[in-house]
Design a protein around this motif. Structure first.
Motif, PDB file in Angstrom:
ATOM      1  N   PRO A 135       2.930 -10.697 -27.414  1.00  0.00           N
ATOM      2  CA  PRO A 135       3.721  -9.576 -27.669  1.00  0.00           C
ATOM      3  C   PRO A 135       4.307  -9.000 -26.648  1.00  0.00           C
ATOM      4  O   PRO A 135       3.987  -8.691 -25.701  1.00  0.00           O
ATOM      5  N   SER A 136       5.715  -8.903 -27.119  1.00  0.00           N
ATOM      6  CA  SER A 136       6.608  -8.164 -25.955  1.00  0.00           C
ATOM      7  C   SER A 136       6.164  -6.644 -25.992  1.00  0.00           C
ATOM      8  O   SER A 136       5.705  -6.138 -26.947  1.00  0.00           O
ATOM      9  N   GLY A 137       6.382  -5.933 -25.030  1.00  0.00           N
ATOM     10  CA  GLY A 137       6.221  -4.469 -24.746  1.00  0.00           C
ATOM     11  C   GLY A 137       5.862  -4.056 -23.334  1.00  0.00           C
ATOM     12  O   GLY A 137       6.155  -4.621 -22.457  1.00  0.00           O
ATOM     13  N   PRO A 138       5.387  -2.553 -23.232  1.00  0.00           N
ATOM     14  CA  PRO A 138       5.336  -2.234 -21.893  1.00  0.00           C
ATOM     15  C   PRO A 138       4.415  -2.782 -21.079  1.00  0.00           C
ATOM     16  O   PRO A 138       3.186  -3.270 -21.501  1.00  0.00           O
ATOM     17  N   PHE A 139       4.347  -2.779 -19.708  1.00  0.00           N
ATOM     18  CA  PHE A 139       3.422  -3.078 -18.835  1.00  0.00           C
ATOM     19  C   PHE A 139       3.744  -2.075 -17.697  1.00  0.00           C
ATOM     20  O   PHE A 139       4.684  -1.488 -17.221  1.00  0.00           O
ATOM     21  N   SER A 140       2.495  -1.742 -16.739  1.00  0.00           N
ATOM     22  CA  SER A 140       2.530  -0.927 -15.605  1.00  0.00           C
ATOM     23  C   SER A 140       1.832  -1.802 -14.527  1.00  0.00           C
ATOM     24  O   SER A 140       1.015  -2.793 -14.748  1.00  0.00           O
ATOM     25  N   SER A 141       2.257  -1.285 -13.176  1.00  0.00           N
ATOM     26  CA  SER A 141       1.782  -2.004 -12.102  1.00  0.00           C
ATOM     27  C   SER A 141       2.030  -1.223 -10.715  1.00  0.00           C
ATOM     28  O   SER A 141       2.690  -0.271 -11.020  1.00  0.00           O
ATOM     29  N   SER A 142       1.252  -1.612  -9.729  1.00  0.00           N
ATOM     30  CA  SER A 142       1.416  -0.688  -8.450  1.00  0.00           C
ATOM     31  C   SER A 142       1.156  -1.784  -7.315  1.00  0.00           C
ATOM     32  O   SER A 142       0.573  -2.947  -7.732  1.00  0.00           O
ATOM     33  N   LEU A 143       1.963  -1.336  -6.505  1.00  0.00           N
ATOM     34  CA  LEU A 143       1.767  -2.261  -5.303  1.00  0.00           C
ATOM     35  C   LEU A 143       1.794  -1.651  -3.994  1.00  0.00           C
ATOM     36  O   LEU A 143       2.829  -0.423  -3.772  1.00  0.00           O
ATOM     37  N   LYS A 144       0.999  -1.861  -2.946  1.00  0.00           N
ATOM     38  CA  LYS A 144       1.123  -1.279  -1.650  1.00  0.00           C
ATOM     39  C   LYS A 144       2.028  -1.938  -0.637  1.00  0.00           C
ATOM     40  O   LYS A 144       1.827  -3.129  -0.516  1.00  0.00           O
ATOM     41  N   LEU A 145       2.923  -1.101  -0.346  1.00  0.00           N
ATOM     42  CA  LEU A 145       4.121  -1.783   0.607  1.00  0.00           C
ATOM     43  C   LEU A 145       3.635  -1.519   2.078  1.00  0.00           C
ATOM     44  O   LEU A 145       3.270  -0.388   2.345  1.00  0.00           O
ATOM     45  N   PRO A 146       3.861  -2.489   2.987  1.00  0.00           N
ATOM     46  CA  PRO A 146       3.210  -2.372   4.355  1.00  0.00           C
ATOM     47  C   PRO A 146       3.916  -1.130   5.402  1.00  0.00           C
ATOM     48  O   PRO A 146       4.980  -1.045   5.147  1.00  0.00           O
ATOM     49  N   GLN A 147       2.975  -0.592   6.105  1.00  0.00           N
ATOM     50  CA  GLN A 147       3.421  -0.208   7.240  1.00  0.00           C
ATOM     51  C   GLN A 147       4.270  -1.026   8.069  1.00  0.00           C
ATOM     52  O   GLN A 147       3.889  -2.044   8.295  1.00  0.00           O
ATOM     53  N   VAL A 148       5.106  -0.203   9.133  1.00  0.00           N
ATOM     54  CA  VAL A 148       5.683  -0.990  10.328  1.00  0.00           C
ATOM     55  C   VAL A 148       5.512  -0.028  11.318  1.00  0.00           C
ATOM     56  O   VAL A 148       5.884   0.998  11.390  1.00  0.00           O
ATOM     57  N   ALA A 149       5.135  -0.456  12.404  1.00  0.00           N
ATOM     58  CA  ALA A 149       5.179   0.204  13.714  1.00  0.00           C
ATOM     59  C   ALA A 149       5.858  -0.566  14.702  1.00  0.00           C
ATOM     60  O   ALA A 149       5.751  -1.909  14.704  1.00  0.00           O
ATOM     61  N   THR A 150       6.730   0.083  15.437  1.00  0.00           N
ATOM     62  CA  THR A 150       7.714  -0.610  16.316  1.00  0.00           C
ATOM     63  C   THR A 150       7.759  -0.097  17.745  1.00  0.00           C
ATOM     64  O   THR A 150       7.829   1.276  17.662  1.00  0.00           O
ATOM     65  N   LEU A 151       7.738  -0.832  18.728  1.00  0.00           N
ATOM     66  CA  LEU A 151       7.912  -0.174  20.143  1.00  0.00           C
ATOM     67  C   LEU A 151       9.012  -0.935  20.625  1.00  0.00           C
ATOM     68  O   LEU A 151       9.329  -2.075  20.609  1.00  0.00           O
ATOM     69  N   GLY A 152      10.018  -0.053  21.188  1.00  0.00           N
ATOM     70  CA  GLY A 152      11.288  -0.456  21.631  1.00  0.00           C
ATOM     71  C   GLY A 152      11.582   0.078  22.952  1.00  0.00           C
ATOM     72  O   GLY A 152      11.140   1.049  23.414  1.00  0.00           O
TER      73      GLY A 152
END
Length: 411
Positions: free
Chosen positions: A247-264
Motif C-alpha cells: 500500500p502506498s502511503g506515508p513513512f518516517s525515518s531518521s539518520l545520524k549524520l557524522p561528526q567531522v573534526a579537522t586539524l589544519g
C-alpha cells in the motif's frame, strides 16, 4: 525484495550532510582549488564553514556567492554476465553564499567581534541509470537537494587566538526510484518511488591560532546532525493483485549524520608562496542501523531496522597558492580520502572507494572591492564488490569533474 528498497534509501540519505562517497569539498572556491584545505588558512568568508574561529581574523567585511557544476558518470561491469551499464547523470550545481560583517573604527580596522552567515549545499545531485540495467531493482533514478544555513559569531580573543561557533539548520529533499521484481500482464516491472524531506540541527565551532606571521593552526568541529524524515511518501506501482501487499502511503525515518573534526595548518613560505594542510576525521561509524516506520504495514511491507557496517575514516588535503602578481593568484591541491563503506555494502548510489582528488584554480583581484575565483576538481574511482543483499557483483568506475566559480565583494 522490500529489503532492497530499504538498503537503497539508507545509502542515499548520508548525502544530506557530506558524503565521503563522492566527497568533493564544495564549500569555497579558493579552498576547492587547494583540494579542500582551508581550516588553518583564513582567506575569505568561506571561513564560516571551514573554521568559524578564523572569521575574526578576516580583514574585510564581505559577501561571497559561488557555484560548482558537478558532472559525474559511472559504469558498472557485471561480473556474472559481463554486461556494462552506464549512468546518465545531469549536471548538478551545489552553491555557496557567505557574508561576514564587523564594525570598523575611524581608521577602518575591524572590531574583534564579527558575525557571519553561511548558506551552502553540502551535496546535491541527480543520477539516472539506463533502462533495464542489472541493478534496476536497487536504483533507477535519484534526486537530492540539501541546504545548510549557518549563522556564526567569531571573536578574536587576542592577536594570536580566535574562537567562533555557528548554529546549523539543515533541510533537504530526496526522491528515489527503483524497479520491483513483479511483472504485470503487459510484462512491465513494478516500481517504487520514495519521496521525502528531512530536517536536522547541529553546530560548527573552531579555534584559530597564529603563533607567528608565517604559521597558523586551525581546529574545527562540525557536530553530528540527526536528520528526520517525518512526512515521506512511498508510492508502489504493482499489479492489482499485489496492491494490498504494497500500500502506498506515508513513512518516517531518521539518520545520524557524522561528526567531522579537522586539524589544519597554514604556512607562508615567503610573500608569494603559501601552503595549507587539512586532516579530516569523519565519524561515519554512527551509521550503525537505520529504521523505517510505515504508517500502513502488511506481511510484505514491515517496519524494518537494518544493521550497517560504516566505519570512521580520514581524509588528507594538501594545497598551495602562489601570488603571480598583485592581481593574479594560482592554486593547486591534492587530497586522499578513505572510504567508509565496507566490502559487501557498495551500492549504485555510492560506488565509493579510496580516492585521490586533483585540484587547481585561479584568483583575480579586479580592484579593492571585487575578487573572482575559479576552481577545477577531478576524481576517478574504481571499486569491485559483491553486494549480496542487492545481488550486484561487479566493478564500478566513476569519473567526477567539477568546475566552479565565485565572486567576492569586499567593503
Amino acid at each position: 525484495m522490500m529489503r532492497k528498497i530499504y538498503v537503497s534509501l539508507f545509502f542515499v540519505l548520508p548525502y544530506f550532510v557530506q558524503a565521503q562517497g563522492f566527497q568533493v569539498n564544495l564549500q569555497g572556491q579558493k579552498q576547492q582549488a587547494m583540494a579542500g584545505a582551508g581550516t588553518g588558512l583564513m582567506q575569505d568568508a568561506a571561513a564560516v564553514f571551514f573554521n568559524p574561529g578564523g572569521v575574526s581574523f578576516l580583514k574585510e567585511n564581505s559577501v561571497t556567492a559561488g557555484a560548482t557544476a558537478t558532472i559525474a558518470h559511472s559504469t558498472f561491469l557485471d561480473a556474472d554476465n559481463n554486461s556494462l551499464a552506464h549512468s546518465n547523470a545531469p549536471v548538478s550545481t551545489p552553491f555557496t553564499v557567505y557574508a561576514v560583517w564587523g564594525t570598523k573604527d575611524t581608521s577602518g580596522i575591524l572590531s574583534k567581534l564579527k558575525f557571519g552567515l553561511g548558506v551552502y549545499t553540502p551535496f546535491g545531485s541527480v543520477a539516472s541509470w539506463e533502462n533495464g540495467w542489472t541493478g534496476r531493482f536497487a536504483l533507477t533514478y535519484l534526486s537530492l537537494q540539501a541546504i545548510f544555513i549557518q549563522p556564526t559569531v567569531s571573536y578574536k580573543i587576542c592577536e594570536k587566538l580566535g574562537f567562533g561557533a555557528g548554529f546549523v539548520y539543515a533541510t533537504g529533499n530526496m526522491e528515489l526510484k527503483q524497479d520491483m521484481p513483479v511483472i504485470d500482464a503487459n510484462g512491465n516491472y513494478g516500481s517504487a518511488d520514495l519521496k521525502g524531506s528531512a530536517t536536522g540541527y547541529g553546530y560548527n565551532a573552531g579555534l584559530y591560532y597564529r603563533p607567528c606571521d608565517k604559521l597558523s593552526v586551525g581546529l574545527s568541529y562540525r557536530s553530528q546532525v540527526n536528520m528526520s524524515v517525518t512526512n515521506g511518501t512511498a508510492t508502489f506501482t504493482v499489479p492489482p493483485s499485489l496492491a494490498s501487499n504494497f500500500p502506498s502511503g506515508p513513512f518516517s525515518s531518521s539518520l545520524k549524520l557524522p561528526q567531522v573534526a579537522t586539524l589544519g595548518f597554514g604556512y607562508h613560505l615567503n610573500e608569494k608562496l603559501t601552503l595549507a594542510l587539512d586532516i579530516n576525521f569523519i565519524g561515519w561509524k554512527c551509521l550503525d542501523t537505520l529504521a523505517f516506520h510505515y504508517k500502513t504495514t502488511t506481511a510484505s511491507l514491515q517496519d524494518t531496522k537494518l544493521p550497517r557496517d560504516y566505519h570512521n575514516t580520514y581524509a588528507f588535503r594538501l594545497g598551495a597558492q602562489y601570488k603571480l602578481n598583485e592581481q593574479m593568484t594560482a592554486r593547486v591541491g591534492i587530497a586522499y580520502a578513505l572510504t567508509p563503506i565496507s566490502a559487501g555494502f557498495v551500492t549504485p548510489e555510492i560506488p565509493d572507494a579510496n580516492k585521490v582528488t586533483y585540484a587547481a584554480g585561479l584568483g583575480y583581484k579586479a580592484n579593492k572591492h571585487f575578487i573572482l575565483d575559479v576552481s577545477y576538481i577531478f576524481e576517478s574511482l574504481k571499486r569491485t564488490d559483491n553486494n549480496q543483499a542487492l545481488n550486484l557483483n561487479g566493478t564500478y568506475k566513476t569519473y567526477i569533474s567539477a568546475p566552479g566559480l565565485s565572486l567576492i565583494y569586499q567593503f
